[in-house]
Design a protein around this motif. Structure first.
Motif, mmCIF file in Angstrom:
data_model
loop_
_atom_site.group_PDB
_atom_site.id
_atom_site.type_symbol
_atom_site.label_atom_id
_atom_site.label_comp_id
_atom_site.label_asym_id
_atom_site.label_seq_id
_atom_site.Cartn_x
_atom_site.Cartn_y
_atom_site.Cartn_z
ATOM 1 N N PRO A 74 -6.011 -16.696 28.777
ATOM 2 C CA PRO A 74 -6.522 -15.693 27.843
ATOM 3 C C PRO A 74 -7.990 -15.992 27.520
ATOM 4 N N ALA A 75 -8.685 -15.023 26.956
ATOM 5 C CA ALA A 75 -10.073 -15.224 26.548
ATOM 6 C C ALA A 75 -10.106 -16.220 25.388
ATOM 7 N N PHE A 76 -11.218 -16.940 25.253
ATOM 8 C CA PHE A 76 -11.400 -17.845 24.126
ATOM 9 C C PHE A 76 -12.266 -17.134 23.083
ATOM 10 N N SER A 77 -12.280 -17.651 21.877
ATOM 11 C CA SER A 77 -13.134 -17.042 20.857
ATOM 12 C C SER A 77 -14.135 -18.065 20.347
ATOM 13 N N VAL A 78 -15.347 -17.583 20.131
ATOM 14 C CA VAL A 78 -16.431 -18.384 19.572
ATOM 15 C C VAL A 78 -16.989 -17.578 18.411
ATOM 16 N N TYR A 79 -16.928 -18.148 17.208
ATOM 17 C CA TYR A 79 -17.400 -17.452 16.012
ATOM 18 C C TYR A 79 -16.768 -16.062 15.889
ATOM 19 N N GLY A 80 -15.497 -15.936 16.296
ATOM 20 C CA GLY A 80 -14.769 -14.679 16.180
ATOM 21 C C GLY A 80 -15.009 -13.685 17.300
ATOM 22 N N ILE A 81 -15.824 -14.035 18.278
ATOM 23 C CA ILE A 81 -16.122 -13.147 19.406
ATOM 24 C C ILE A 81 -15.349 -13.628 20.628
ATOM 25 N N LEU A 82 -14.594 -12.727 21.265
ATOM 26 C CA LEU A 82 -13.829 -13.086 22.463
ATOM 27 C C LEU A 82 -14.741 -13.129 23.679
ATOM 28 N N ARG A 95 -12.086 -21.560 20.274
ATOM 29 C CA ARG A 95 -10.620 -21.552 20.149
ATOM 30 C C ARG A 95 -10.035 -20.902 21.391
ATOM 31 N N LEU A 96 -9.111 -21.613 22.024
ATOM 32 C CA LEU A 96 -8.402 -21.123 23.202
ATOM 33 C C LEU A 96 -6.919 -21.249 22.914
ATOM 34 N N GLY A 97 -6.224 -20.118 22.820
ATOM 35 C CA GLY A 97 -4.820 -20.165 22.419
ATOM 36 C C GLY A 97 -4.738 -20.705 21.007
ATOM 37 N N GLU A 98 -3.966 -21.772 20.821
ATOM 38 C CA GLU A 98 -3.846 -22.412 19.512
ATOM 39 C C GLU A 98 -4.614 -23.730 19.445
ATOM 40 N N THR A 99 -5.469 -23.970 20.425
ATOM 41 C CA THR A 99 -6.241 -25.211 20.516
ATOM 42 C C THR A 99 -7.699 -24.952 20.192
ATOM 43 N N GLU A 100 -8.302 -25.850 19.409
ATOM 44 C CA GLU A 100 -9.735 -25.767 19.129
ATOM 45 C C GLU A 100 -10.438 -26.843 19.937
ATOM 46 N N ILE A 101 -11.620 -26.483 20.460
ATOM 47 C CA ILE A 101 -12.379 -27.379 21.332
ATOM 48 C C ILE A 101 -13.808 -27.432 20.826
#
Length: 128
Positions: A74-82, A95-101
């Protein structure tokens, strides 16, 4: 220090709340997922076996993090942007899935201070 000589730390914050980290050098690429063929295994089973590719790209005076999702992820989100692919500043959190990186510069390990001059090691003797 020039960015191409620094080390960087990828930190994963699992859905369970645990933090794990791995080091990365500029130009080196790490894959994330929960399969046996990845460099850094995530404990997020909402993600496919091969989910994300991370690389540090050293530029003239700074470095950026290049992040790219694989087709099945799935797409990841950065500052709420996919996004599916992005160049991010060091320190950005995604954030990717339920994991933060998050990728940061690796700090040098602390060293013990030097023994002050004029002191000698303590010698103990035991008489029996």
């Amino acid at each position: 220090m020039h960015p191409k000589h620094e080390r960087y730390l990828i930190s994963l914050f699992d859905p369970s709340g645990h933090k794990r980290s791995v080091t990365l050098k500029p130009g080196e690429e790490k894959t994330l997922g929960h399969g046996a063929s990845v460099d850094f295994e995530v404990r997020d089973f909402t993600l496919p076996e091969l989910a994300l590719k991370i690389e540090i790209q050293a530029e003239e005076k700074s470095a950026v993090v290049f992040v790219q999702c694989y087709e099945s992820a799935p797409a990841f989100s950065v500052y709420g942007i996919l996004a599916r692919e992005a160049r991010l500043p060091i320190g950005a959190r995604l954030r990717l899935g339920e994991t933060e990186i998050q990728v940061n510069r690796a700090e040098a390990l602390p060293t013990l201070p030097a023994i002050p001059s004029g002191y000698a090691p303590w010698i103990s003797v035991c008489e029996s």
